[in-house]
Design an enzyme around this catalytic site. Structure first.
Site, PDB file in Angstrom:
ATOM      1  N   SER A  29       2.010   5.863  -0.359  1.00 49.79           N
ATOM      2  CA  SER A  29       1.615   4.946   0.717  1.00 49.79           C
ATOM      3  C   SER A  29       0.777   5.609   1.782  1.00 49.79           C
ATOM      4  O   SER A  29       1.233   6.528   2.455  1.00 49.79           O
ATOM      5  CB  SER A  29       2.850   4.406   1.445  1.00 49.79           C
ATOM      6  OG  SER A  29       3.645   3.698   0.578  1.00 49.79           O
ATOM      7  N   HIS A  60      -2.516   0.433  -0.440  1.00 53.13           N
ATOM      8  CA  HIS A  60      -2.440   1.131  -1.719  1.00 53.13           C
ATOM      9  C   HIS A  60      -3.677   0.816  -2.534  1.00 53.13           C
ATOM     10  O   HIS A  60      -3.950  -0.340  -2.831  1.00 53.13           O
ATOM     11  CB  HIS A  60      -1.231   0.657  -2.530  1.00 53.13           C
ATOM     12  CG  HIS A  60       0.065   1.130  -1.972  1.00 53.13           C
ATOM     13  ND1 HIS A  60       0.919   1.945  -2.667  1.00 53.13           N
ATOM     14  CD2 HIS A  60       0.633   0.910  -0.785  1.00 53.13           C
ATOM     15  CE1 HIS A  60       1.963   2.199  -1.926  1.00 53.13           C
ATOM     16  NE2 HIS A  60       1.819   1.582  -0.771  1.00 53.13           N
ATOM     17  N   HIS A  82       5.484  -0.145  -7.357  1.00 52.33           N
ATOM     18  CA  HIS A  82       6.822  -0.096  -6.770  1.00 52.33           C
ATOM     19  C   HIS A  82       7.729  -1.150  -7.392  1.00 52.33           C
ATOM     20  O   HIS A  82       7.289  -2.253  -7.716  1.00 52.33           O
ATOM     21  CB  HIS A  82       6.750  -0.343  -5.261  1.00 52.33           C
ATOM     22  CG  HIS A  82       5.971   0.681  -4.514  1.00 52.33           C
ATOM     23  ND1 HIS A  82       4.609   0.611  -4.379  1.00 52.33           N
ATOM     24  CD2 HIS A  82       6.374   1.808  -3.859  1.00 52.33           C
ATOM     25  CE1 HIS A  82       4.198   1.659  -3.677  1.00 52.33           C
ATOM     26  NE2 HIS A  82       5.240   2.399  -3.352  1.00 52.33           N
ATOM     27  N   TYR A  84       9.847  -2.847  -5.800  1.00 50.62           N
ATOM     28  CA  TYR A  84       9.942  -4.023  -4.913  1.00 50.62           C
ATOM     29  C   TYR A  84       8.802  -5.018  -5.116  1.00 50.62           C
ATOM     30  O   TYR A  84       8.887  -6.165  -4.695  1.00 50.62           O
ATOM     31  CB  TYR A  84      10.028  -3.618  -3.426  1.00 50.62           C
ATOM     32  CG  TYR A  84       8.836  -2.876  -2.868  1.00 50.62           C
ATOM     33  CD1 TYR A  84       7.629  -3.514  -2.603  1.00 50.62           C
ATOM     34  CD2 TYR A  84       8.933  -1.515  -2.587  1.00 50.62           C
ATOM     35  CE1 TYR A  84       6.539  -2.819  -2.091  1.00 50.62           C
ATOM     36  CE2 TYR A  84       7.849  -0.812  -2.085  1.00 50.62           C
ATOM     37  CZ  TYR A  84       6.664  -1.466  -1.838  1.00 50.62           C
ATOM     38  OH  TYR A  84       5.588  -0.780  -1.346  1.00 50.62           O
ATOM     39  N   GLU A  85       7.728  -4.563  -5.767  1.00 49.90           N
ATOM     40  CA  GLU A  85       6.625  -5.488  -6.042  1.00 49.90           C
ATOM     41  C   GLU A  85       7.002  -6.478  -7.146  1.00 49.90           C
ATOM     42  O   GLU A  85       6.297  -7.465  -7.356  1.00 49.90           O
ATOM     43  CB  GLU A  85       5.369  -4.703  -6.465  1.00 49.90           C
ATOM     44  CG  GLU A  85       4.791  -3.854  -5.336  1.00 49.90           C
ATOM     45  CD  GLU A  85       3.607  -3.031  -5.813  1.00 49.90           C
ATOM     46  OE1 GLU A  85       2.520  -3.610  -5.967  1.00 49.90           O
ATOM     47  OE2 GLU A  85       3.776  -1.823  -6.046  1.00 49.90           O
ATOM     48  N   ALA A 112       5.513   8.364   1.402  1.00 49.55           N
ATOM     49  CA  ALA A 112       5.849   8.209   2.810  1.00 49.55           C
ATOM     50  C   ALA A 112       7.342   7.924   2.862  1.00 49.55           C
ATOM     51  O   ALA A 112       7.842   7.136   2.055  1.00 49.55           O
ATOM     52  CB  ALA A 112       5.074   7.042   3.402  1.00 49.55           C
ATOM     53  N   MET A 210      10.938   4.305  -1.079  1.00 45.01           N
ATOM     54  CA  MET A 210      11.057   3.250  -2.091  1.00 45.01           C
ATOM     55  C   MET A 210      10.314   3.589  -3.387  1.00 45.01           C
ATOM     56  O   MET A 210       9.899   2.693  -4.119  1.00 45.01           O
ATOM     57  CB  MET A 210      10.508   1.936  -1.516  1.00 45.01           C
ATOM     58  CG  MET A 210      11.126   1.549  -0.181  1.00 45.01           C
ATOM     59  SD  MET A 210      10.278   0.159   0.586  1.00 45.01           S
ATOM     60  CE  MET A 210      10.960   0.241   2.272  1.00 45.01           C
ATOM     61  N   SER A 211      10.155   4.880  -3.653  1.00 43.17           N
ATOM     62  CA  SER A 211       9.390   5.265  -4.855  1.00 43.17           C
ATOM     63  C   SER A 211       9.918   6.578  -5.421  1.00 43.17           C
ATOM     64  O   SER A 211      11.077   6.917  -5.227  1.00 43.17           O
ATOM     65  CB  SER A 211       7.915   5.420  -4.466  1.00 43.17           C
ATOM     66  OG  SER A 211       7.749   6.509  -3.585  1.00 43.17           O
ATOM     67  N   ASN A 234       8.626   8.199   9.941  1.00 42.40           N
ATOM     68  CA  ASN A 234       9.426   7.649  11.028  1.00 42.40           C
ATOM     69  C   ASN A 234      10.765   8.368  11.121  1.00 42.40           C
ATOM     70  O   ASN A 234      11.375   8.683  10.097  1.00 42.40           O
ATOM     71  CB  ASN A 234       9.632   6.143  10.841  1.00 42.40           C
ATOM     72  CG  ASN A 234      10.152   5.788   9.464  1.00 42.40           C
ATOM     73  OD1 ASN A 234       9.452   5.911   8.458  1.00 42.40           O
ATOM     74  ND2 ASN A 234      11.394   5.368   9.422  1.00 42.40           N
ATOM     75  N   HIS A 246       5.379  -1.245   8.815  1.00 42.72           N
ATOM     76  CA  HIS A 246       4.502  -0.655   7.803  1.00 42.72           C
ATOM     77  C   HIS A 246       3.233  -0.033   8.415  1.00 42.72           C
ATOM     78  O   HIS A 246       2.747   0.991   7.947  1.00 42.72           O
ATOM     79  CB  HIS A 246       4.143  -1.717   6.756  1.00 42.72           C
ATOM     80  CG  HIS A 246       3.454  -1.172   5.543  1.00 42.72           C
ATOM     81  ND1 HIS A 246       4.037  -0.228   4.723  1.00 42.72           N
ATOM     82  CD2 HIS A 246       2.233  -1.408   5.022  1.00 42.72           C
ATOM     83  CE1 HIS A 246       3.204   0.078   3.751  1.00 42.72           C
ATOM     84  NE2 HIS A 246       2.100  -0.634   3.903  1.00 42.72           N
TER      85      HIS A 246
END
Ligand code: HPA
Length: 271
Positions: A29, A60, A82, A84-85, A112, A210-211, A234, A246
């Protein structure tokens, strides 16, 4: 599945001019800029590669970059898939299968991530020393493809100790400060609640994203040597710091990119 992998690999191999490409890079990301430092010979949009999924997330890019970086032939994924996609895990990790099929042996993965360790600051670079898989679906679930790897692959050295040592040496020479830690892979797409960040800290995680985890599992299944790096975008040390969105993740990612690029380049040079 094997046929699909071979078809994709055949398509990509046409761009490799019969040369060896042993190094693969997955850019996370907002971390696609390393791509600009690659001496690119070919850019292949994912949409052109048979059976490749197409990336949908803002920030992306979806290109396979073929060229040289740090004096080595590299294939870089500018953008990844991902869970989540909405892709099943076998789709998320399909490009890693294809990279292996075209000859990639060393896989560099970046992402990230949220800093779970309270001493981490936004902008820090963290070498992933290990991971905790918290995804609800496993990429190796289902019939095992014995030609690709064993039914029960070990994960004790998922992140190559050799590459971690090499990264430390390169970082020292470049005067880049490195953190080390355990990456938790969660499905997202919502960021974590304060209670979830606390829980992740309790179970031994230093960063969360998330990856990466599915890709590294599949890479290790096939015996690839992996190196993982998180850009801490963060901090979650205070309740104010937890209010992540994001855009912020992408901005901090941008500021860390030159350091990550320099480090990856140096590691690959010394492989
Ligand atoms: N949580 C999960 N994924 C992330 C985060 C986070 O706080 N920051 C960047 N990716």
């Amino acid at each position: 599945m094997l046929e699909r992998i071979k078809n994709s690999a055949r398509y990509i191999a046409r761009y490799l001019d019969k040369e060896e490409y042993a190094t693969g890079i997955i850019l996370g990301s907002g971390l696609g800029e390393l791509g600009a430092s690659i001496d690119i010979r070919h850019t292949i949009p994912y949409a052109a590669i048979p059976h490749f999924p197409v990336s949908t997330v803002q920030g992306h890019k979806g290109n396979l970059l073929i060229g040289t970086f740090g004096g080595k032939n590299v294939i870089a994924m500018q953008g990844r898939f991902h869970y989540y996609e909405g892709y099943p895990m076998q789709e998320v990790t399909f490009p890693v299968r294809v990279l292996h099929e075209v000859g990639v042996k060393h896989l560099f993965v970046s992402n990230a991530a949220g800093g779970v360790n309270t001493s981490f600051l936004a902008g820090d670079l963290m070498v992933i020393t290990d991971h905790i898989n918290l995804f609800p679906e496993h990429p190796l679930r289902g019939k095992n493809l014995d030609r690709l790897g064993p039914r029960f692959p070990g994960m004790t050295e998922a992140y190559s100790p050799r590459l971690i040592r090499l990264a430390e040496n390169c970082a020292r020479k470049l005067d880049i400060e490195l953190r080390h830690g355990v990456y938790a892979g969660l499905q997202g797409p919502s960021f974590e609640t304060p209670a979830e960040y606390r829980w992740l800290r309790t179970i031994g995680c230093d960063a969360v994203g998330m990856s990466t985890v599915p890709e590294v599992i599949v890479a290790r299944h096939m015996g690839m040597e992996c190196f993982g790096m998180s850009v801490i975008t963060n901090s979650t040390a205070t309740s104010e710091a937890m209010k992540t969105d994001h855009t912020e993740v992408q901005e901090v990612g941008n500021s860390a990119q030159p350091r990550m690029t320099a480090l990856f380049k140096s590691i690959i040079e010394h492989l």
